[in-house]
Design a protein around this motif. Structure first.
Motif, PDB file in Angstrom:
ATOM      1  N   PHE A 305       0.888  -1.153   0.000  1.00  0.00           N
ATOM      2  CA  PHE A 305       0.000   0.000   0.000  1.00  0.00           C
ATOM      3  C   PHE A 305       0.931   1.208   0.000  1.00  0.00           C
ATOM      4  N   PRO A 306       1.048   1.905  -1.128  1.00  0.00           N
ATOM      5  CA  PRO A 306       2.017   3.000  -1.185  1.00  0.00           C
ATOM      6  C   PRO A 306       1.801   3.980  -0.036  1.00  0.00           C
ATOM      7  N   SER A 307       2.879   4.365   0.627  1.00  0.00           N
ATOM      8  CA  SER A 307       2.731   5.181   1.833  1.00  0.00           C
ATOM      9  C   SER A 307       4.047   5.844   2.202  1.00  0.00           C
ATOM     10  N   TYR A 308       3.934   6.990   2.882  1.00  0.00           N
ATOM     11  CA  TYR A 308       5.116   7.608   3.493  1.00  0.00           C
ATOM     12  C   TYR A 308       5.065   7.447   5.011  1.00  0.00           C
ATOM     13  N   ALA A 309       4.066   6.730   5.505  1.00  0.00           N
ATOM     14  CA  ALA A 309       3.889   6.605   6.963  1.00  0.00           C
ATOM     15  C   ALA A 309       4.832   5.527   7.500  1.00  0.00           C
ATOM     16  N   GLN A 310       5.737   5.947   8.358  1.00  0.00           N
ATOM     17  CA  GLN A 310       6.802   5.051   8.809  1.00  0.00           C
ATOM     18  C   GLN A 310       6.304   4.153   9.946  1.00  0.00           C
ATOM     19  N   ARG A 311       5.359   3.279   9.645  1.00  0.00           N
ATOM     20  CA  ARG A 311       4.871   2.410  10.708  1.00  0.00           C
ATOM     21  C   ARG A 311       4.466   1.055  10.124  1.00  0.00           C
ATOM     22  N   GLY A 312       4.495   0.058  11.022  1.00  0.00           N
ATOM     23  CA  GLY A 312       4.209  -1.299  10.594  1.00  0.00           C
ATOM     24  C   GLY A 312       2.726  -1.520  10.377  1.00  0.00           C
ATOM     25  N   SER A 313       2.416  -2.706   9.844  1.00  0.00           N
ATOM     26  CA  SER A 313       1.007  -3.004   9.593  1.00  0.00           C
ATOM     27  C   SER A 313       0.672  -4.362  10.205  1.00  0.00           C
ATOM     28  N   PHE A 314      -0.483  -4.435  10.827  1.00  0.00           N
ATOM     29  CA  PHE A 314      -0.870  -5.658  11.517  1.00  0.00           C
ATOM     30  C   PHE A 314      -1.023  -6.812  10.520  1.00  0.00           C
ATOM     31  N   ALA A 315      -1.505  -6.507   9.326  1.00  0.00           N
ATOM     32  CA  ALA A 315      -1.710  -7.563   8.322  1.00  0.00           C
ATOM     33  C   ALA A 315      -0.379  -8.235   7.983  1.00  0.00           C
ATOM     34  N   VAL A 316       0.661  -7.399   7.775  1.00  0.00           N
ATOM     35  CA  VAL A 316       1.964  -7.977   7.424  1.00  0.00           C
ATOM     36  C   VAL A 316       2.538  -8.728   8.624  1.00  0.00           C
ATOM     37  N   LEU A 317       2.375  -8.139   9.807  1.00  0.00           N
ATOM     38  CA  LEU A 317       2.869  -8.789  11.031  1.00  0.00           C
ATOM     39  C   LEU A 317       2.306 -10.194  11.181  1.00  0.00           C
ATOM     40  N   GLN A 318       1.007 -10.297  10.982  1.00  0.00           N
ATOM     41  CA  GLN A 318       0.332 -11.586  11.127  1.00  0.00           C
ATOM     42  C   GLN A 318       0.911 -12.623  10.178  1.00  0.00           C
ATOM     43  N   GLN A 319       1.117 -12.163   8.937  1.00  0.00           N
ATOM     44  CA  GLN A 319       1.619 -13.085   7.912  1.00  0.00           C
ATOM     45  C   GLN A 319       3.043 -13.539   8.264  1.00  0.00           C
ATOM     46  N   VAL A 320       3.850 -12.602   8.775  1.00  0.00           N
ATOM     47  CA  VAL A 320       5.237 -12.945   9.101  1.00  0.00           C
ATOM     48  C   VAL A 320       5.283 -13.864  10.324  1.00  0.00           C
ATOM     49  N   MET A 321       4.408 -13.618  11.281  1.00  0.00           N
ATOM     50  CA  MET A 321       4.352 -14.480  12.463  1.00  0.00           C
ATOM     51  C   MET A 321       3.969 -15.905  12.071  1.00  0.00           C
ATOM     52  N   ALA A 322       2.974 -16.004  11.167  1.00  0.00           N
ATOM     53  CA  ALA A 322       2.542 -17.332  10.710  1.00  0.00           C
ATOM     54  C   ALA A 322       3.702 -18.045  10.020  1.00  0.00           C
ATOM     55  N   ALA A 323       4.428 -17.297   9.170  1.00  0.00           N
ATOM     56  CA  ALA A 323       5.561 -17.903   8.461  1.00  0.00           C
ATOM     57  C   ALA A 323       6.642 -18.335   9.456  1.00  0.00           C
ATOM     58  N   THR A 324       6.845 -17.530  10.487  1.00  0.00           N
ATOM     59  CA  THR A 324       7.912 -17.820  11.455  1.00  0.00           C
ATOM     60  C   THR A 324       7.612 -19.104  12.233  1.00  0.00           C
ATOM     61  N   THR A 325       6.385 -19.239  12.706  1.00  0.00           N
ATOM     62  CA  THR A 325       6.071 -20.432  13.497  1.00  0.00           C
ATOM     63  C   THR A 325       6.034 -21.675  12.605  1.00  0.00           C
ATOM     64  N   GLU A 326       5.722 -21.472  11.334  1.00  0.00           N
ATOM     65  CA  GLU A 326       5.733 -22.596  10.397  1.00  0.00           C
ATOM     66  C   GLU A 326       7.181 -23.056  10.143  1.00  0.00           C
ATOM     67  N   MET A 327       8.063 -22.078   9.925  1.00  0.00           N
ATOM     68  CA  MET A 327       9.430 -22.433   9.539  1.00  0.00           C
ATOM     69  C   MET A 327      10.301 -22.801  10.738  1.00  0.00           C
ATOM     70  N   PHE A 328      10.079 -22.109  11.856  1.00  0.00           N
ATOM     71  CA  PHE A 328      10.858 -22.387  13.087  1.00  0.00           C
ATOM     72  C   PHE A 328       9.861 -22.640  14.213  1.00  0.00           C
ATOM     73  N   PRO A 329       9.296 -23.835  14.326  1.00  0.00           N
ATOM     74  CA  PRO A 329       8.243 -24.062  15.323  1.00  0.00           C
ATOM     75  C   PRO A 329       8.650 -23.618  16.727  1.00  0.00           C
ATOM     76  N   SER A 330       9.921 -23.809  17.107  1.00  0.00           N
ATOM     77  CA  SER A 330      10.303 -23.453  18.484  1.00  0.00           C
ATOM     78  C   SER A 330      10.271 -21.937  18.707  1.00  0.00           C
ATOM     79  N   PHE A 331      10.345 -21.139  17.642  1.00  0.00           N
ATOM     80  CA  PHE A 331      10.280 -19.674  17.813  1.00  0.00           C
ATOM     81  C   PHE A 331       8.873 -19.228  18.225  1.00  0.00           C
TER      82      PHE A 331
END
Ligand code: FAD
Ligand code: PYC
Length: 420
Positions: A305-331
């Protein structure tokens, strides 16, 4: 000394500084520099350092709207590598890696460059084909690359999920052993300290709001500091403002083929050593390493989403968290300590622009997108070269704005690490 007086004049204009401003300030001529650099990130500071060191041009000011390194340079996940596909990029990025290898010594500041290797994972037959092609391209370009089978990946990162029924099975990967993280704020600080020691003025909390023009030519910048407007005159201006490049270009009256997006990152609480290489999975759009402090550094994809707002997004966070627990279950048992984003400037071919602009006197370094931390030394080196000599450095020659007219693009999206 003139350059120092000039900066004091500028600072003296800000409320609250009148008490310590030198009494002779009113008698001084208007600030006039050989070069003003907009942006006190890694690229701007490195440009100032190499102007002074390589070209003897010390009458230079770096003008930063916030604090040095507070943009992407202090927000990135610090991966340094040169595993690109095309010869032009290989030359550019490997020059940078080689400068990084000697940077702690050169700047007398430990930037903690740790060449622990970066592994790119393959999760399918098609990924394996891509990886073979990628590693071969690197070798043709004289860059180190080793293809790994699943067992070799497992030796390097045993905590990865090697279950046969994993959603993203690990079939292998490849490694650039000379890649690895460095300490990002140390890179900004070390270039700043070294540039300052050579006579460069660094002015923080000073936003560039426009350009001083002399006919068609840029003759300086208009500034705002502490609510006070001013101007700093200069022979030439260099801009290295990453995700705000299009804003600066607009001020100068031209457009750039860049789009600004937020790029997400986060760190876990610090833990004992659990991962001693960098792991990147283009398929899941996430990557992992462990910092010297013990935090697991987790990076995610662009928020498209084109933006100049220097802040994270919950949607991306969720996706990265899902990927992290999938790839490194102990994390999955780690607690998240911080999350943030930075605004990066993505160019159509995912390659940078380093050189002149349509406006005489104004030069630009931008378009590094998700991958310009690794390029700070070479970005500074090549922007300094064109500012000092008026000619492109040979490494920067293929990375001119003109390529968007000729169509000679250098499409590195596939090697960007982060899906583009
Ligand atoms: P910045 O560090 O952003 O500096 C630009 C400066 O310009 C800023 O300090 C800003 O305040 C200033 N500025 C802007 N407008 C004005 C104005 N009008 N007046 C004055 N000053 C102004 N790259 C990698 O190689 N490896 C990675 O692992 C990696 N991971 C990343 C992870 C994240 C989350 C992010 C956001 C980026 C990542 N990158 C990575 C990309 C990398 O951080 C950037 O490409 C690089 O830091 C750009 O450096 P810079 O000096 O050009 O920009
Ligand atoms: O350029 O290596 C990179 C990178 C990884 C994550 C973000 N950028």
């Amino acid at each position: 000394m003139r350059s120092h007086y000039s900066a004091w004049n500028l600072l003296a204009a800000a409320p609250g500084h009148a008490d310590w401003a030198p009494a002779w300030r009113d008698a001084e001529p208007k600030p006039r520099y050989d070069v003003v650099i907009i942006g006190g990130g890694g690229h701007g500071l490195a440009t100032a350092y190499y102007l002074a060191k390589n070209h003897g041009i010390r009458n230079v000011a770096v003008v930063e709207k916030g604090w040095i390194g507070g943009g992407n340079t202090g927000r990135n996940t610090t991966i340094v590598r040169s595993n690109y596909l095309y010869p032009e990029s290989a030359r550019l990025y490997d020059f940078s890696v080689r400068l990084y290898e000697d940077l702690s010594r050169e700047l007398n500041f430990n930037i903690m460059f740790s060449q622990r290797g970066i592994v790119t994972l393959a999760h399918s037959r098609h990924d394996l084909d891509n990886i073979a092609r990628w590693a071969n391209a690197m070798r043709f370009n004289g860059i180190d690359a080793d293809v790994l089978d699943a067992a070799q990946v497992r030796t390097l990162a045993p905590r990865l999920n090697f279950d046969a029924d994993a959603r993203f099975p690990i079939l292998g990967g490849f490694i650039q052993r000379r890649g690895g993280p460095a300490r990002h704020d140390a890179v900004a600080w070390s270039y700043a300290r070294a540039a300052s020691a050579l006579g460069v003025d660094i002015v923080q909390n000073c936003a560039v709001t426009g350009f001083v023009m002399q006919g068609e030519r840029v003759a300086g910048v208009q500034t705002l500091r502490g609510g006070v407007a001013g101007e700093i005159r200069a022979e030439k201006v260099g801009a290295a403002v990453a995700g705000h490049s299009s804003v600066i270009a607009k001020m100068a009256g031209f457009t750039l083929p860049v789009t600004s997006y937020a790029l997400q990152a986060m760190v876990s609480e610090p833990v004992k050593p659990v991962l001693d290489t960098v792991i990147l999975s283009p398929a899941v759009g996430a990557y992992w390493s462990q910092s010297d402090k013990g935090e697991v550094v987790i990076g995610g994809a662009l928020d498209h989403f084109p933006s100049y707002a220097q802040r994270g997004s919950f949607a991306v966070l969720q996706q990265v968290m899902a990927a992290t627990t999938e790839m490194f279950p102990s994390f999955g048992r780690l607690r998240l300590l911080r999350q943030w984003a930075g605004i990066v400037d993505v160019v159509q071919d995912s390659s940078p622009i380093i050189g002149e602009t349509p406006v005489p006197g104004l030069y630009i370094n931008c378009g590094w997108g998700t991958g310009g931390f690794k390029a700070i030394p070479v970005g500074g080196w090549t922007l300094a070269h064109v500012l000092a000599t008026g000619r492109n450095h040979e490494l920067a020659e293929p990375f001119q704005l003109a390529r968007f007219e000729t169509g000679r693009l250098i499409d590195e999206a596939a090697a960007a690490g982060i899906a583009h």
